[in-house]
Write a protein that holds these residues in place. Structure first.
Motif, PDB file in Angstrom:
ATOM      1  N   ALA A 155       0.825  -1.208   0.000  1.00 48.84           N
ATOM      2  CA  ALA A 155       0.000   0.000   0.000  1.00 48.84           C
ATOM      3  C   ALA A 155       0.861   1.261   0.000  1.00 48.84           C
ATOM      4  O   ALA A 155       0.561   2.233  -0.717  1.00 48.84           O
ATOM      5  CB  ALA A 155      -0.925  -0.013   1.211  1.00 48.84           C
ATOM      6  N   ASP A 176       0.979   4.111  -2.869  1.00 52.93           N
ATOM      7  CA  ASP A 176       0.763   5.510  -2.502  1.00 52.93           C
ATOM      8  C   ASP A 176       1.936   6.414  -2.863  1.00 52.93           C
ATOM      9  O   ASP A 176       1.890   7.616  -2.612  1.00 52.93           O
ATOM     10  CB  ASP A 176       0.500   5.619  -0.992  1.00 52.93           C
ATOM     11  CG  ASP A 176      -0.834   5.009  -0.586  1.00 52.93           C
ATOM     12  OD1 ASP A 176      -1.681   4.787  -1.475  1.00 52.93           O
ATOM     13  OD2 ASP A 176      -1.025   4.746   0.617  1.00 52.93           O
ATOM     14  N   LYS A 216       5.044   6.188  -1.624  1.00 53.06           N
ATOM     15  CA  LYS A 216       6.020   6.315  -0.538  1.00 53.06           C
ATOM     16  C   LYS A 216       7.000   5.152  -0.636  1.00 53.06           C
ATOM     17  O   LYS A 216       6.998   4.222   0.168  1.00 53.06           O
ATOM     18  CB  LYS A 216       5.290   6.335   0.802  1.00 53.06           C
ATOM     19  CG  LYS A 216       4.281   7.470   0.913  1.00 53.06           C
ATOM     20  CD  LYS A 216       3.440   7.380   2.172  1.00 53.06           C
ATOM     21  CE  LYS A 216       2.394   8.496   2.219  1.00 53.06           C
ATOM     22  NZ  LYS A 216       1.511   8.384   3.414  1.00 53.06           N
ATOM     23  N   GLU A 224      -6.184  -3.975   0.734  1.00 49.54           N
ATOM     24  CA  GLU A 224      -5.605  -2.633   0.749  1.00 49.54           C
ATOM     25  C   GLU A 224      -5.988  -1.858  -0.512  1.00 49.54           C
ATOM     26  O   GLU A 224      -6.229  -0.644  -0.460  1.00 49.54           O
ATOM     27  CB  GLU A 224      -4.085  -2.714   0.876  1.00 49.54           C
ATOM     28  CG  GLU A 224      -3.588  -3.089   2.257  1.00 49.54           C
ATOM     29  CD  GLU A 224      -3.749  -1.955   3.266  1.00 49.54           C
ATOM     30  OE1 GLU A 224      -4.064  -0.822   2.866  1.00 49.54           O
ATOM     31  OE2 GLU A 224      -3.549  -2.213   4.461  1.00 49.54           O
ATOM     32  N   ARG A 248      -8.560   1.592  -1.076  1.00 49.80           N
ATOM     33  CA  ARG A 248      -8.253   2.778  -1.882  1.00 49.80           C
ATOM     34  C   ARG A 248      -9.235   2.948  -3.032  1.00 49.80           C
ATOM     35  O   ARG A 248      -8.991   3.722  -3.954  1.00 49.80           O
ATOM     36  CB  ARG A 248      -6.805   2.669  -2.398  1.00 49.80           C
ATOM     37  CG  ARG A 248      -5.807   2.996  -1.318  1.00 49.80           C
ATOM     38  CD  ARG A 248      -4.464   2.349  -1.527  1.00 49.80           C
ATOM     39  NE  ARG A 248      -3.575   2.744  -0.438  1.00 49.80           N
ATOM     40  CZ  ARG A 248      -3.655   2.265   0.811  1.00 49.80           C
ATOM     41  NH1 ARG A 248      -4.562   1.358   1.115  1.00 49.80           N
ATOM     42  NH2 ARG A 248      -2.833   2.699   1.752  1.00 49.80           N
TER      43      ARG A 248
END
Length: 325
Positions: A78, A82, A84, A214, A218
């Motif tokens: 996840a 995203d 990151k 996950e 989203r």
């Protein structure tokens, strides 16, 4: 004098050893865990995933993950989705998973009825491969591929790459044809482990389900691909369903129409009593609970072993999935 001689010898050693330490190994593959796109490994993505299915999945044992392991791995995926990436790699490393950047060497196939796009159909599209770096043969937790050259907004799910032979090729075909996808593929046979522990389409306590959860969190729609023996539904080439929900009805209609127009015999689970409709599929039930679109597609063995028919099925699925963009 002795001290000066020692110092001189040390200097010579440093001069000789330093270039050796800095010498490249000659491989284009980045080390596990690197997120540097400039170090991308060039691969034929279809061949890589097919090799994974035949050489790894088919022989892998299964070690059921505990909840902490499932959560850690899913959180790492996840975080990567995203954007990151460094935080994701640190999290994934806690369960011995790593990230490798791949660049597909094959041009994304053109899609019937779609306008050419330099951005979406250019060769060299990049993906992050999230995979077990320690026990892929022993744990059987699967892999995840995340598109890097477009915003991620949908998933392709392959729960049975061995039992449903060549369903992995359907999955990678849709991933290649549509920018912004995440491919989730199971890591062992559905019969591995005890008590059907590895049958990921029908269990919630797997890495596969945790990752899909996950993505649903989203609000990402998903398409899950399966295969059936011709004798299981002899009157049909494909079965198209929205699983336990109805949110993907527009895409299901688009998919079924495109398949029919191409000469496939299609069972439409929302208007007929179809076998293999996936109403109890765990990922589909989860998506339905959250009102997130979910497509469940079953393809006959004949479709999956005929290259021309396989291409036709992928083009039809791509037409449906592109509606989610």
């Amino acid at each position: 004098m002795a001290s000066l001689l020692v110092a001189a010898l040390i200097a010579v050693v440093v001069v000789i050893v330093t270039p050796l330490l800095g010498r490249s190994s000659g491989t284009s593959s980045p080390p596990a865990g690197t997120g540097d796109a400039d170090l991308a490994t060039e691969v034929d993505l279809e061949h890589r995933i097919a090799d994974f299915a035949t050489a790894k999945v088919a022989e892998a044992r299964y070690l059921p993950p505990n909840r902490a392991q499932r959560d850690t791995l899913a959180e790492g995926v996840a975080l990567y989705v995203d954007g990151k990436h460094e935080a994701a790699e640190r999290r994934l490393a806690e369960v011995d998973f790593g990230v490798r950047i791949l660049r597909d060497t094959v041009r994304a196939p053109a899609t019937a009825g779609s306008a050419p796009s330099a951005a979406s159909d250019a060769p060299g599209r990049r993906y992050a491969e999230i995979a077990d770096r320690a026990g892929e043969d022993m744990r059987g937790w699967g892999r995840v591929y995340v598109a890097l050259d477009a915003p991620v907004h949908f998933s392709v799910q392959v729960p049975h790459p061995v039992a449903d032979a060549y369903s992995d090729l359907l999955g990678v075909g849709v991933l290649r044809s549509t920018p912004g996808g995440v491919l989730v593929i199971a890591g062992t046979r559905r019969t591995a482990g005890e008590g059907k522990a590895a049958d990921v389409a029908h269990r919630r306590d797997t890495v596969f389900h945790a990752v899909c959860a996950e993505l649903v969190a989203r609000r990402m729609p998903g398409i899950q691909v399966h295969g059936f023996a011709d004798s299981s539904a002899p009157d049909h080439d494909l079965v198209v369903s929205t699983g336990a929900g109805e949110a993907a009805r527009p895409q299901a209609v688009t998919l079924a129409r495109a398949l029919s127009d191409d000469g496939f015999r299609v069972c439409r689970a929302w208007s007929a009593k179809c076998p293999l409709a996936g109403r109890k599929n765990k990922q589909g039930v989860l998506a339905a609970d959250e009102d997130v679109p979910f497509l469940h597609v079953e393809a006959s063995r004949t479709v999956r072993t005929d290259p021309s028919r396989m291409r036709g099925a992928i083009e039809a699925m791509t037409a449906a999935v592109r509606q989610w963009s």
